[in-house]
Design a protein around this motif. Sequence first.
Motif, mmCIF file in Angstrom:
data_model
loop_
_atom_site.group_PDB
_atom_site.id
_atom_site.type_symbol
_atom_site.label_atom_id
_atom_site.label_comp_id
_atom_site.label_asym_id
_atom_site.label_seq_id
_atom_site.Cartn_x
_atom_site.Cartn_y
_atom_site.Cartn_z
ATOM 1 N N ILE A 21 -16.115 -12.687 35.283
ATOM 2 C CA ILE A 21 -15.858 -13.466 36.498
ATOM 3 C C ILE A 21 -15.805 -12.260 37.503
ATOM 4 O O ILE A 21 -15.095 -11.310 37.401
ATOM 5 N N ILE A 22 -16.592 -12.568 38.856
ATOM 6 C CA ILE A 22 -16.526 -11.729 39.876
ATOM 7 C C ILE A 22 -15.807 -12.203 41.081
ATOM 8 O O ILE A 22 -16.360 -13.250 41.507
ATOM 9 N N GLU A 23 -14.850 -11.773 41.521
ATOM 10 C CA GLU A 23 -13.784 -12.098 42.570
ATOM 11 C C GLU A 23 -14.624 -11.761 43.858
ATOM 12 O O GLU A 23 -15.000 -10.691 43.991
ATOM 13 N N ILE A 24 -15.084 -12.742 44.828
ATOM 14 C CA ILE A 24 -15.842 -12.331 45.996
ATOM 15 C C ILE A 24 -15.192 -13.437 46.990
ATOM 16 O O ILE A 24 -15.781 -14.346 47.226
ATOM 17 N N LYS A 65 -22.032 -20.264 41.129
ATOM 18 C CA LYS A 65 -21.053 -20.023 42.056
ATOM 19 C C LYS A 65 -19.901 -20.927 42.538
ATOM 20 O O LYS A 65 -20.044 -22.217 42.004
ATOM 21 N N GLY A 68 -14.859 -18.171 46.343
ATOM 22 C CA GLY A 68 -14.110 -16.975 45.958
ATOM 23 C C GLY A 68 -14.538 -16.433 44.738
ATOM 24 O O GLY A 68 -14.044 -15.230 44.411
ATOM 25 N N LYS A 69 -15.489 -16.816 43.946
ATOM 26 C CA LYS A 69 -15.952 -15.968 42.716
ATOM 27 C C LYS A 69 -17.079 -16.707 42.281
ATOM 28 O O LYS A 69 -17.657 -17.703 42.493
ATOM 29 N N TYR A 71 -19.647 -16.587 38.246
ATOM 30 C CA TYR A 71 -19.306 -16.567 36.836
ATOM 31 C C TYR A 71 -20.653 -15.937 36.177
ATOM 32 O O TYR A 71 -21.789 -16.729 36.680
ATOM 33 N N ARG A 156 -13.434 -5.901 40.935
ATOM 34 C CA ARG A 156 -13.690 -7.087 40.972
ATOM 35 C C ARG A 156 -13.909 -7.954 39.887
ATOM 36 O O ARG A 156 -14.290 -9.296 39.930
ATOM 37 N N ASN A 163 -6.010 -11.975 35.519
ATOM 38 C CA ASN A 163 -6.149 -10.730 36.332
ATOM 39 C C ASN A 163 -5.990 -9.457 35.558
ATOM 40 O O ASN A 163 -4.979 -9.030 35.259
#
Length: 181
Positions: A21-24, A65, A68-69, A71, A156, A163
């Motif tokens: 999971i990449i937080e964006i 997409k 905020g993240k 996958y 991230r 977390n």
Amino acid sequence: MDSVKLLLFDLRDRPLGWSSIIEIPELTKDVLQENTILFYLETEDTCLKLPVNNETLGYTANVFKNIGKVYLTFKCIKDGVSNYTAPMCHLKSLKMLIIKPESFYPERSSVYGRKKKYSIHNFLKANGVNIHDYEETLGCLSNFCKIDFSGYHKNRVSMSLKNQFVSDASKRKPKYSALMI
């Protein structure tokens, strides 16, 4: 206002696994609805356009997409179901291009008071660009509009919904550092 935003996410320091999971925070509801977003998985040798079927190593890689993240998942090609741990040489970084359509279609930027998403894929294809080639895509876009190289993001990426960042702010590494392309 920049027409294309390039974000890079370092994947080398992440734990091995089949899903990340990449937080964006830049992925807002409006960005998802109104912009074209292209993803590339940078390896030691090349950039692979996502989604990809890597028949040589026997895996598929997909990106999903959400607000905020994103996958990033890997599956075995043989059955399309089994989880696959991608080799670290195929996990250098995730490159994301957010392309604003009004840069390419200014006369159609608003329909009924809202911006409308148009196919950037068709624009690139009409200009003879192979979107599976990251360098070619970026080169074409840079000829038509300004590109915001927003930076190089670390810390991230996590392997689960937990977390995994350091809780003590004094021990955290900066989220942004200089980008060299």
